[in-house]
Design an enzyme around this catalytic site. Structure first.
Site, short mmCIF file in Angstrom:
data_model
loop_
_atom_site.label_atom_id
_atom_site.label_comp_id
_atom_site.label_asym_id
_atom_site.label_seq_id
_atom_site.Cartn_x
_atom_site.Cartn_y
_atom_site.Cartn_z
N LYS A 118 3.69 4.57 -2.51
CA LYS A 118 4.96 5.00 -1.92
C LYS A 118 5.03 6.51 -1.98
CE LYS A 118 8.66 2.91 -0.25
NZ LYS A 118 8.72 1.54 0.27
N1 GLU Z 1 8.66 0.81 3.84
C1 GLU Z 1 8.40 -0.57 4.12
C2 GLU Z 1 8.46 -1.38 2.85
O1 GLU Z 1 9.05 -0.99 1.87
C3 GLU Z 1 7.14 -0.78 4.93
C4 GLU Z 1 5.87 -0.35 4.28
C5 GLU Z 1 4.65 -0.43 5.19
O2 GLU Z 1 4.76 -0.93 6.29
O3 GLU Z 1 3.61 0.05 4.74
O4 GLU Z 1 7.97 -2.48 2.80
#
Ligand code: GLU
Length: 428
Positions: A118
């Site tokens: 993240k």
């Molecule tokens: N931000 C989204 C999540 O928390 C998508 C992450 C992604 O598609 O890599 O799942």
């Protein structure tokens, strides 16, 4: 200490609101069921890599500001890291760490060949111009470039980032690589290697989770009153899809307040208003309630799809629903979980319920690598298949271990990661 006493003791304590501790608590519970030894727990708890970067930016008024950015790669044993990037004033390292770990478990629970990561930049996007946002995005990308790549770490949108942000990241990475590298991010615009169905994917996954969860408690969509916290990419699209499937959506919120109609909202009209005016305030065909009260409305299905720490020891006693399907990451604190379970409220956890987004991110990454793009029907039917399979597996695990869906999802996810460590010969 009884569980009720545990809730009382935790009330108001800061630790309850630390997302990393919240993740760790769930992790420990699942690890106990799996009888993992302390060495393996240490390995899985610790993020593989954490990068903090300073992002100097020339602002539109000629001043210079330095923004702080993070990228945490929690684990890349099952494949390249995957996970969004958020822009928000309250981003902090423990939050990014938790979100990165949740991505590891999320990818594992739905069986995607990814680890978890993240990223975040501390900034207030509403106070920044497009030019400033672009400069922040590009310099942040350049600063974390060494650990990015289609085979290393593949970012995606998260809070306050979107297709445009992803296009800037993809372009910055491509400039440095001297080739067009679409597979370095997902959630891109369609014309730039994006996937059909990606924008709706998280909301669609939430809708599928709601449907599967209702079946387990013997309810039908048309008899189900729904409260949706949020109206963005997850809540807004989720509410529209639920409405289309015949659910009675009573309430939707944005960051300033919520709209409520006990007869059910005309969701497309509410969303059109929001698109037009930028906020729900002033929408005529509904009552307006502060957000705090919205969560306490009586309903059958509550979909928190905004942000972390919304259902906590402070309000859990006043939550009046049968089912919670978590569209956001970490909307329920670990202490509130105990109370919800005691009251028999079924919770479909974030790492399962909102996995539709990363699932279609995976499809996008596959399409970019092959260079052949799928129809929306194919994307949606594969998403459906992935979500339903994962839901069934979590549900069966919950039965087998006699635990909540949350603990079951962690058990399943952690077990898969541990088995990869063993197969690769890293752990005995
Ligand atoms: N931000 C989204 C999540 O928390 C998508 C992450 C992604 O598609 O890599 O799942």
């Amino acid at each position: 200490m009884s569980q009720g006493t545990a809730v009382a003791a935790m009330r108001g304590q800061q630790d309850e609101f630390n997302p990393f501790l919240a993740m760790a608590q769930r992790f420990e519970t699942a690890a106990d069921h799996l009888e993992l030894d302390s060495g393996i727990r240490d390995v899985l708890r610790t993020p593989d890599r954490e990068l903090t970067v300073a992002i100097p930016i020339l602002m539109d008024d000629g001043s210079i500001r330095v923004f702080k950015g993070y990228r945490v790669q929690h684990n890349f044993l099952r494949g390249p890291c995957k996970g969004g990037i958020r822009f928000a004033p309250d981003v902090h390292l423990d939050e990014v760490r938790a979100l990165a770990a949740w991505m590891t478990w999320k990818c594992s629970v739905v069986g995607l060949p990814f680890g978890g990561a993240k990223g975040g930049v501390i900034c207030e996007p509403r106070e920044l111009s497009m030019g400033e946002l672009e400069r922040i995005t590009r310099r942040y990308t350049a600063s974390i470039l060494d650990i990015l790549g289609p085979d290393r770490d593949v970012p995606a949108p998260d809070m306050n980032t979107n297709e445009q942000t992803m296009a800037w990241i993809m372009d910055t990475y491509s400039m440095h690589m001297r080739r067009t590298a679409t597979g370095v991010v997902t959630g891109k615009p369609l014309g730039l290697g994006g996937s059909r169905g990606r924008r709706e994917a998280t909301g669609r996954g939430v809708m599928i989770s709601c449907r599967e969860a209702l079946k387990t408690i013997g309810m039908r969509p048309e008899d189900t009153r729904v409260v949706v916290q949020g109206s963005g990419n997850v809540g807004g699209i989720g509410a529209l899809l639920l409405h289309r499937e015949g659910y009675n959506v009573l309430s939707i919120s944005d960051m300033y307040g919520s709209v409520y109609n006990d007869q059910g909202l005309d969701v497309p009209a509410v969303m059109a208003w929001l698109r037009d005016k930028g906020r729900l305030e002033g929408y005529a065909d509904a009552d307006h309630l502060p957000n705090k009260e919205q969560l306490e409305l009586e309903c059958d299905l509550l979909v928190p799809a905004a942000t972390e720490n919304q259902i906590t020891s402070d309000n859990v006693d006043r939550i009046r629903t049968k089912l919670i399907v978590e569209g956001a990451n970490g909307p329920t604190t670990a202490v509130a979980d105990i109370e919800l379970e005691r009251r028999g409220i079924v919770v479909v956890p974030d790492i399962l319920a909102n996995a539709g987004g990363v699932t279609v991110s995976y499809f996008e990454w596959v399409q970019d690598r092959v260079g052949y793009f799928w129809t929306e029907e194919i994307v949606n039917s594969r998403l459906e298949q992935t979500m339903v399979t994962a839901f069934d597996e979590v549900h069966q695990t919950a039965r087998k271990y006699d635990v909540s869906m949350r603990t079951a999802a962690y058990i399943l996810a952690i077990d898969r990661v541990v088995s990869v460590y063993r197969m690769r010969g890293i752990l005995a």
